[in-house]
Write an enzyme that holds these catalytic residues in place. Structure first.
Site, PDB file in Angstrom:
ATOM      1  N   CYS A 184       0.720  -1.234   0.004  1.00 60.00           N
ATOM      2  CA  CYS A 184       0.000  -0.188  -0.077  1.00 60.00           C
ATOM      3  C   CYS A 184       0.776   1.088   0.144  1.00 60.00           C
ATOM      4  O   CYS A 184       1.861   1.602   0.689  1.00 60.00           O
ATOM      5  CB  CYS A 184      -0.780   0.096   1.108  1.00 60.00           C
ATOM      6  SG  CYS A 184      -2.034  -1.196   1.174  1.00 60.00           S
ATOM      7  N   ARG A 198       4.040  -0.382  -4.548  1.00 55.85           N
ATOM      8  CA  ARG A 198       3.765  -0.831  -3.208  1.00 55.85           C
ATOM      9  C   ARG A 198       2.648  -1.742  -3.399  1.00 55.85           C
ATOM     10  O   ARG A 198       2.193  -2.338  -2.250  1.00 55.85           O
ATOM     11  CB  ARG A 198       3.773   0.262  -2.155  1.00 55.85           C
ATOM     12  CG  ARG A 198       4.880   0.980  -2.190  1.00 55.85           C
ATOM     13  CD  ARG A 198       4.915   2.126  -1.311  1.00 55.85           C
ATOM     14  NE  ARG A 198       4.678   1.812   0.133  1.00 55.85           N
ATOM     15  CZ  ARG A 198       5.743   1.382   0.947  1.00 55.85           C
ATOM     16  NH1 ARG A 198       7.000   1.685   0.583  1.00 55.85           N
ATOM     17  NH2 ARG A 198       5.512   1.049   2.165  1.00 55.85           N
ATOM     18  N   TRP A 234      -2.362  -2.661  -1.751  1.00 57.45           N
ATOM     19  CA  TRP A 234      -2.105  -4.151  -1.991  1.00 57.45           C
ATOM     20  C   TRP A 234      -3.197  -4.958  -0.636  1.00 57.45           C
ATOM     21  O   TRP A 234      -3.034  -4.662   0.372  1.00 57.45           O
ATOM     22  CB  TRP A 234      -0.827  -4.531  -1.465  1.00 57.45           C
ATOM     23  CG  TRP A 234      -0.291  -5.796  -1.939  1.00 57.45           C
ATOM     24  CD1 TRP A 234       0.078  -6.450  -3.126  1.00 57.45           C
ATOM     25  CD2 TRP A 234      -0.362  -6.951  -0.756  1.00 57.45           C
ATOM     26  NE1 TRP A 234       0.378  -7.559  -2.887  1.00 57.45           N
ATOM     27  CE2 TRP A 234       0.135  -8.165  -1.581  1.00 57.45           C
ATOM     28  CE3 TRP A 234      -0.401  -7.112   0.384  1.00 57.45           C
ATOM     29  CZ2 TRP A 234       0.391  -9.504  -1.090  1.00 57.45           C
ATOM     30  CZ3 TRP A 234      -0.336  -8.353   1.081  1.00 57.45           C
ATOM     31  CH2 TRP A 234      -0.079  -9.509   0.355  1.00 57.45           C
ATOM     32  N   ASN A 282      -1.870   2.140   5.717  1.00 60.02           N
ATOM     33  CA  ASN A 282      -0.903   1.251   4.935  1.00 60.02           C
ATOM     34  C   ASN A 282      -0.626   0.316   6.413  1.00 60.02           C
ATOM     35  O   ASN A 282      -0.221   0.850   7.361  1.00 60.02           O
ATOM     36  CB  ASN A 282       0.444   1.564   4.623  1.00 60.02           C
ATOM     37  CG  ASN A 282       1.423   0.603   4.131  1.00 60.02           C
ATOM     38  OD1 ASN A 282       1.082  -0.546   4.129  1.00 60.02           O
ATOM     39  ND2 ASN A 282       2.581   1.266   4.297  1.00 60.02           N
ATOM     40  N   GLY A 283      -0.926  -0.996   6.426  1.00 60.90           N
ATOM     41  CA  GLY A 283      -0.430  -1.812   7.632  1.00 60.90           C
ATOM     42  C   GLY A 283      -2.018  -2.742   7.700  1.00 60.90           C
ATOM     43  O   GLY A 283      -2.598  -2.885   6.889  1.00 60.90           O
ATOM     44  N   GLU A 332      17.606 -17.752  -7.418  1.00 59.15           N
ATOM     45  CA  GLU A 332      17.156 -16.358  -7.862  1.00 59.15           C
ATOM     46  C   GLU A 332      16.707 -16.395  -9.113  1.00 59.15           C
ATOM     47  O   GLU A 332      15.730 -15.786  -9.451  1.00 59.15           O
ATOM     48  CB  GLU A 332      18.343 -15.530  -7.560  1.00 59.15           C
ATOM     49  CG  GLU A 332      18.431 -14.166  -8.013  1.00 59.15           C
ATOM     50  CD  GLU A 332      17.185 -13.383  -7.179  1.00 59.15           C
ATOM     51  OE1 GLU A 332      16.460 -13.916  -6.116  1.00 59.15           O
ATOM     52  OE2 GLU A 332      16.765 -12.187  -7.744  1.00 59.15           O
ATOM     53  N   LYS A 383      12.973 -15.190 -10.117  1.00 60.72           N
ATOM     54  CA  LYS A 383      12.812 -14.123 -11.352  1.00 60.72           C
ATOM     55  C   LYS A 383      11.778 -14.666 -12.276  1.00 60.72           C
ATOM     56  O   LYS A 383      10.813 -13.720 -12.487  1.00 60.72           O
ATOM     57  CB  LYS A 383      14.152 -13.446 -11.948  1.00 60.72           C
ATOM     58  CG  LYS A 383      14.975 -12.939 -11.372  1.00 60.72           C
ATOM     59  CD  LYS A 383      14.741 -11.517 -10.786  1.00 60.72           C
ATOM     60  CE  LYS A 383      13.798 -11.455  -9.727  1.00 60.72           C
ATOM     61  NZ  LYS A 383      14.482 -11.206  -8.275  1.00 60.72           N
ATOM     62  N   GLU A 430       8.259 -14.966 -10.655  1.00 57.82           N
ATOM     63  CA  GLU A 430       7.608 -13.860 -10.375  1.00 57.82           C
ATOM     64  C   GLU A 430       6.953 -12.984 -11.536  1.00 57.82           C
ATOM     65  O   GLU A 430       5.821 -12.571 -11.435  1.00 57.82           O
ATOM     66  CB  GLU A 430       8.715 -12.916  -9.715  1.00 57.82           C
ATOM     67  CG  GLU A 430       9.134 -12.967  -8.347  1.00 57.82           C
ATOM     68  CD  GLU A 430      10.156 -12.110  -8.040  1.00 57.82           C
ATOM     69  OE1 GLU A 430       9.884 -11.435  -6.658  1.00 57.82           O
ATOM     70  OE2 GLU A 430      11.263 -11.787  -8.597  1.00 57.82           O
ATOM     71  N   HIS A 463      17.407 -36.586  -6.543  1.00 54.12           N
ATOM     72  CA  HIS A 463      16.694 -36.856  -5.368  1.00 54.12           C
ATOM     73  C   HIS A 463      14.816 -36.501  -5.552  1.00 54.12           C
ATOM     74  O   HIS A 463      14.496 -36.219  -4.845  1.00 54.12           O
ATOM     75  CB  HIS A 463      16.993 -36.388  -4.009  1.00 54.12           C
ATOM     76  CG  HIS A 463      18.357 -36.868  -3.760  1.00 54.12           C
ATOM     77  ND1 HIS A 463      18.638 -38.176  -3.582  1.00 54.12           N
ATOM     78  CD2 HIS A 463      19.724 -36.441  -3.760  1.00 54.12           C
ATOM     79  CE1 HIS A 463      19.970 -38.487  -3.349  1.00 54.12           C
ATOM     80  NE2 HIS A 463      20.628 -37.309  -3.452  1.00 54.12           N
ATOM     81  N   LYS A 491       6.267  -4.772  -3.700  1.00 56.50           N
ATOM     82  CA  LYS A 491       7.672  -4.702  -3.615  1.00 56.50           C
ATOM     83  C   LYS A 491       8.033  -4.386  -2.045  1.00 56.50           C
ATOM     84  O   LYS A 491       9.156  -4.703  -1.912  1.00 56.50           O
ATOM     85  CB  LYS A 491       8.243  -3.212  -4.111  1.00 56.50           C
ATOM     86  CG  LYS A 491       9.638  -3.037  -4.111  1.00 56.50           C
ATOM     87  CD  LYS A 491      10.168  -2.889  -5.497  1.00 56.50           C
ATOM     88  CE  LYS A 491      11.909  -3.027  -5.488  1.00 56.50           C
ATOM     89  NZ  LYS A 491      12.056  -4.395  -5.771  1.00 56.50           N
TER      90      LYS A 491
HETATM   91  C1  G6P Z   1       8.985  -8.786  -1.915  1.00 59.62           C
HETATM   92  C2  G6P Z   1       9.761  -8.405  -2.990  1.00 59.62           C
HETATM   93  C3  G6P Z   1      10.969  -9.299  -3.462  1.00 59.62           C
HETATM   94  C4  G6P Z   1      12.019  -8.980  -2.147  1.00 59.62           C
HETATM   95  C5  G6P Z   1      11.164  -9.432  -0.968  1.00 59.62           C
HETATM   96  C6  G6P Z   1      12.152  -8.791   0.218  1.00 59.62           C
HETATM   97  O1  G6P Z   1       8.384 -10.017  -2.040  1.00 59.62           O
HETATM   98  O2  G6P Z   1       8.834  -8.340  -4.075  1.00 59.62           O
HETATM   99  O3  G6P Z   1      11.563  -8.627  -4.438  1.00 59.62           O
HETATM  100  O4  G6P Z   1      13.081  -9.685  -2.373  1.00 59.62           O
HETATM  101  O5  G6P Z   1       9.912  -8.738  -0.773  1.00 59.62           O
HETATM  102  O6  G6P Z   1      12.109  -7.646   0.369  1.00 59.62           O
HETATM  103  P1  G6P Z   1      13.004  -6.373   1.182  1.00 59.62           P
HETATM  104  O7  G6P Z   1      12.754  -5.201   0.809  1.00 59.62           O
HETATM  105  O8  G6P Z   1      13.146  -7.024   2.476  1.00 59.62           O
HETATM  106  O9  G6P Z   1      14.436  -6.984   0.313  1.00 59.62           O
END
Ligand code: G6P
Length: 611
Positions: free
Chosen positions: A2, A27, A73, A99-100, A484, A488, A491, A507, A606
């Site tokens: 948010c 956000r 969000w 927000n929260g 990672e 990516k 996501e 395994h 994010k």
């Molecule tokens: C969310 C974002 C990710 C990020 C994660 C941790 O899931 O979409 O890209 O890696 O949060 O966020 P931070 O700000 O703590 O690195």
């Protein structure tokens, strides 16, 4: 999650709020809304993105120079027009954005229902709006006092901006757990979840602390604590340029951020590595260095991509400094019953510095008496303020929801830390240390070489854009890179992808391999090179498609794989900084080709400020 924005001043609020919401859309983008005071108050809100809100408002002339806006969000209640913020109290005295999460909202809702309140949305925010109004009307108190009394009854997290329609020349803002920044202009104030909507108006900002309440009029700002003590606002100057939060000539923020990595890595080691003397110094750790050098255990904590960077950190610190390292998901660490020793060093990694689970993990570690340090990207965010020391990654603002340059900046910081500790603990020869530092300094150039091959990654993407599953394999330093790479892809393209240590394939995951399954193997020429060659043979024997990331000039794997992505050679410990780049670009192109919104992937946000 948010984004919230507010304005009080003399200018038209509408463009300030809409542009602010666009900056904050990373956000959350389930719904958007705003409310502007002009004689009366109007609320405009709808499901969807800020663009949908703009279309919804259309050519209506939204006048007024005080207002609030929100991009959501969803937590409580599905994303729809009714649950969108701002929320109005039942009798219309208060309009709020939040927000929260208000954790005790159902208990409060029940009580308010007993007092005759009814609710139009399913949100916890509307409960809070009504609670404030109930106290305001029953207690015949000012809006500010009503807010303060209501917040004392609330359990949970909030960043709030509130309008009271009876006190129309005022905004009230409050923070606990969710970030809020106030921009200080000339007879005007801006409020936002982070500085990005503020930077184009002023560089002077005040970061609110937990339990702060700010009362803003056009002429003055009053800062108080929840128990009504006057506080002195600390005005800071933002070190941020407007160009850093624009897409420039790139089609997406994610692509821009991938291409920024030579610079963001350089910025992260600039001033910390001495080219001439070949030394590393990390100012934010200076005071705690004696404890770090003698640490018996380091626990690295993070979420998502930051957790992956933490895994690379584990390998680096154990290899070079010989300190045992554990890497924990913040969400697990906070809720299980981990053994935390007073002698432990906890390093929390976070791009945003606001992740709720990471913040809660810090609290737990602090309570246990451990020394808690942070590796964060957003200056002034909560985690750097809750920790005893740390290192900022100077990656610059990362707007694309999928993290790219923050990851490589985090790995750069952890690399410097591992080297520094290894040197101070006498595990590294001068020769190795000096050579390693030179190789680290060359990483930005090596990344440029990889970025120049972008078209090749696009061709591979074109071939596999329609598959349903991907697998990513790596060993040693390449294992976190495999995780990672898979993250990516899932996501942003919504293709199922799994990252595995290459040897674990047999395994279980090997059962998935068939002629439709691309397997990305990260195979630099390291100690386990021969082993990974065998893993590739195992995939090929089962008809799998191999996309191999290898060192330039490699021939064995090149003869076996379906596609070869060459990356320059460097010290093996630095390979993650190189091998992750083609994986970022591969995911990016696949997502674009599938028509996905790469900067705002569905369901994600994010900055995850809820647990
Ligand atoms: C969310 C974002 C990710 C990020 C994660 C941790 O899931 O979409 O890209 O890696 O949060 O966020 P931070 O700000 O703590 O690195």
């Amino acid at each position: 999650m948010c984004g919230i924005v507010g304005y009080i001043g003399k200018k038209p609020a509408y463009p300030i709020l809409i542009n602010g919401l666009k900056r904050l859309e990373y956000r959350g983008y389930d719904s958007a809304g705003l409310s502007i005071l002009n004689k009366g108050i109007r609320i405009y809100k709808c499901r969807g993105k800020v663009e949908d809100l703009e279309n919804y408002i259309g050519s209506q002339h939204v006048k007024g120079s005080i207002g609030i806006g929100h991009t959501r969000w969803a937590t409580h209640g599905e994303p729809n027009d009714v649950n969108a913020h701002p929320h109005k109290s039942m009798n219309g005295h208060f309009i709020i954005i939040h927000n929260g999460i208000i954790e005790n909202y159902s208990k409060l809702k029940k009580k308010l229902t007993d007092h005759g309140y009814n609710f139009s949305s399913e949100t916890d925010t509307e409960v809070l709006a009504n609670l404030i109004e109930y106290i305001y009307l029953q207690g015949k108190v000012s809006a500010e006092i009503a807010v303060r009394l209501a917040l004392r009854k609330v359990i949970g997290a909030y960043g709030l901006v509130i309008i009271c329609t009876d006190e129309p020349d005022k905004l009230i803002a409050a923070r606990k757990g969710s970030p809020l920044v106030i921009g200080v202009g000339d007879k005007e104030y801006f409020i936002a979840s982070d500085a990005t909507p503020i930077i184009e108006h002023t560089k002077k900002v005040i970061y609110l602390n937990d339990d702060d309440i700010a009362v803003l009029t056009r002429d003055a700002l009053q800062l108080k604590s929840l128990d009504s003590k006057n506080l002195i606002p600390v005005i800071q100057t933002l070190d941020l340029d407007i160009g850093e939060i624009d897409k420039g000539n790139f089609e997406h923020f994610m692509l821009k951020e991938i291409f920024e990595q030579p610079k963001s890595i350089q910025d992260t080691f600039r001033g910390r590595i001495s080219k001439e003397k070949h030394t590393i110094s990390l100012g934010g750790l200076f005071e705690v260095m004696p404890r770090l050098i003698t640490a018996r255990r380091i626990i690295i904590i993070g979420c998502g991509t930051s957790w992956h960077a933490g895994l690379v950190g584990e390998y680096l610190i154990e290899e070079f400094a010989r300190i045992p390292v554990e890497v924990e998901y913040a969400s697990e660490f906070r809720y299980r019953n981990p053994v935390i020793d007073k002698e432990d060093i906890i390093i929390v990694i976070s791009q945003s510095g606001e992740t709720a689970d990471s913040l809660a993990a810090i609290q737990k570690a602090n309570e246990a008496g451990a020394l808690v340090l942070g590796v964060c990207n957003v200056v002034g965010s909560s985690i750097p303020r809750e920790t005893r020391g740390g290192v900022y990654t100077h990656a610059g603002p990362e707007i694309g929801v999928a993290s790219t340059k923050a990851f490589t900046a985090q790995v750069t910081v952890l690399t410097m830390l591992a080297m520094l500790l290894g040197k101070k603990r006498n595990y590294l020869s001068d020769e190795f240390y000096t050579r390693f530092i030179s190789e680290l300094q060359e990483i930005p150039e090596r990344i440029e070489e990889i970025l120049a091959k972008n078209d090749q990654f696009k061709e591979i993407a074109e071939k596999y854009k329609n598959v349903n599953n991907f697998m990513y394999l790596g060993r040693g330093y390449s294992f976190p890179v495999a995780l990672e790479g898979a993250l990516k892809l899932k996501e942003i393209s919504y293709i199922h992808a799994e990252g595995y240590p290459a040897a674990e394939m047999k395994h279980g995951p090997i059962a998935l391999i068939d002629e439709k399954m691309p397997v990305v193997v990260i195979a630099p020429k390291d100690d386990s090179y021969e082993k990974i060659v065998s893993n590739i043979q195992e995939v090929k024997a089962r008809g799998g498609i191999v996309i191999a990331v290898v060192n330039k000039g490699e021939t064995t794997i090149s003869d076996m794989a379906d596609h070869i992505i060459e990356v320059p050679s460097t010290n093996l410990a630095l390979m993650p900084l190189l091998s992750v780049i083609p994986l970022q670009l591969l995911s990016y192109h696949i997502a674009v080709m599938r028509g996905c919104n790469v900067d705002q992937p569905r369901n994600l946000a994010k900055s995850v400020t809820v647990e």
